[in-house]
Design a protein around this motif. Sequence first.
Motif, PDB file in Angstrom:
ATOM      1  N   UNK A  98     -12.191  -3.005  -0.240  1.00 41.58           N
ATOM      2  CA  UNK A  98     -12.203  -3.510  -1.617  1.00 41.58           C
ATOM      3  C   UNK A  98     -12.091  -5.033  -1.616  1.00 41.58           C
ATOM      4  N   UNK A  99     -11.216  -5.579  -0.779  1.00 45.30           N
ATOM      5  CA  UNK A  99     -11.082  -7.041  -0.711  1.00 45.30           C
ATOM      6  C   UNK A  99     -12.384  -7.688  -0.255  1.00 45.30           C
ATOM      7  N   UNK A 105      -3.067  -8.592  -6.979  1.00 50.67           N
ATOM      8  CA  UNK A 105      -1.660  -8.970  -7.095  1.00 50.67           C
ATOM      9  C   UNK A 105      -0.903  -8.291  -5.961  1.00 50.67           C
ATOM     10  N   UNK A 106      -0.186  -9.091  -5.181  1.00 47.91           N
ATOM     11  CA  UNK A 106       0.598  -8.533  -4.080  1.00 47.91           C
ATOM     12  C   UNK A 106       1.819  -7.824  -4.660  1.00 47.91           C
ATOM     13  N   UNK A 107       2.072  -6.610  -4.197  1.00 44.48           N
ATOM     14  CA  UNK A 107       3.172  -5.797  -4.727  1.00 44.48           C
ATOM     15  C   UNK A 107       3.782  -4.975  -3.591  1.00 44.48           C
ATOM     16  N   UNK A 108       4.740  -5.565  -2.891  1.00 44.98           N
ATOM     17  CA  UNK A 108       5.390  -4.853  -1.796  1.00 44.98           C
ATOM     18  C   UNK A 108       4.394  -4.518  -0.703  1.00 44.98           C
ATOM     19  N   UNK A 109       4.406  -3.246  -0.262  1.00 51.62           N
ATOM     20  CA  UNK A 109       3.494  -2.812   0.802  1.00 51.62           C
ATOM     21  C   UNK A 109       2.085  -2.544   0.284  1.00 51.62           C
ATOM     22  N   UNK A 110       1.894  -2.693  -1.026  1.00 46.96           N
ATOM     23  CA  UNK A 110       0.594  -2.451  -1.660  1.00 46.96           C
ATOM     24  C   UNK A 110       0.029  -3.731  -2.253  1.00 46.96           C
ATOM     25  N   UNK A 111      -1.242  -3.667  -2.572  1.00 41.00           N
ATOM     26  CA  UNK A 111      -1.865  -4.667  -3.439  1.00 41.00           C
ATOM     27  C   UNK A 111      -2.277  -3.937  -4.692  1.00 41.00           C
ATOM     28  N   UNK A 155      -8.803  -1.532 -15.181  1.00 40.73           N
ATOM     29  CA  UNK A 155      -8.019  -0.503 -14.527  1.00 40.73           C
ATOM     30  C   UNK A 155      -7.246  -1.154 -13.384  1.00 40.73           C
ATOM     31  N   UNK A 156      -6.060  -0.611 -13.088  1.00 41.35           N
ATOM     32  CA  UNK A 156      -5.264  -1.085 -11.959  1.00 41.35           C
ATOM     33  C   UNK A 156      -5.207   0.024 -10.916  1.00 41.35           C
ATOM     34  N   UNK A 157      -5.320  -0.365  -9.670  1.00 39.79           N
ATOM     35  CA  UNK A 157      -5.323   0.573  -8.551  1.00 39.79           C
ATOM     36  C   UNK A 157      -4.411   0.003  -7.476  1.00 39.79           C
ATOM     37  N   UNK A 158      -3.341   0.727  -7.133  1.00 35.91           N
ATOM     38  CA  UNK A 158      -2.415   0.276  -6.089  1.00 35.91           C
ATOM     39  C   UNK A 158      -2.802   0.933  -4.770  1.00 35.91           C
TER      40      UNK A 158
END
Length: 185
Positions: free
Chosen positions: A65-66, A131-137, A51-54
Motif C-alpha cells: 500500500x505504501x 498516520x503512524x499508530x503503534x505497531x500499525x499504520x 476510509x481508514x484501514x489499520x
Amino acid sequence: MKSVYMEIDPTDYYVLHPRPAYLIVTRKPNGGFNVMAASWVSPISEEPPLVALAIGKESYTHELIKETKEFTINFVGEEHIDLVYKAGTLSGRKVDKWKLLGLEPIESKVISVPGIRGCYGFLECQLEKVIEAGECSLFIARIVAGHVKSDLYTRYGWDLKKAKILLHLRGRAFVTPGKLVLAKK
C-alpha cells in the motif's frame, strides 16, 4: 454492592469485536496481486468519501500500500470463511496467496488493483495519508469507486436475509448477523 463488571486488560482489543471481515487486495510492483484479511476498517468521512484501514507495519500488504498507494476492500460473507482465514494466516512474502487461494480478479474502473470475483462487492481506494499508530499504520484512503452485487444490497445497505456478512470474533471464530431492526422515527 458488588459490581457486575469485571476488569479486563486494556490491551484486549477483542472487546471491540465482532467486526466485519474484509479481504484487502494490493498490487505487486512486478505484476500479480496480494490479498490479506483485515477487520480494522472504518468509514471516516462522507465528503469526501474516506476510509481508514489499520495494517501492521511488518505485513507485506503494508509495504505494498505504501508503494503503490492503492488497494481494494472486498466484502465477504459466511461462504468465504475459509478463504478469509487462510488469507489472514499466510504471509504474502512467503507464498503467492492470490494463486494459492485460486482468486479471480474483477477489473476496477479507476485503479489498477482488482476486486475479487465471488465476493459481495468491493471498494476502490487511493491512499491519501498515513498516520503512524503503534505497531500499525493507519491508512486514510479516498473511495474512488464502489461495486456491490445488486441482489444483496438495498436502500438500507446489505440485505441481511441474503448477505451473511462475516464478522470476526478472534482467531478462527466468526459470526454473522441475521436480523434487520429499524429504530422508531
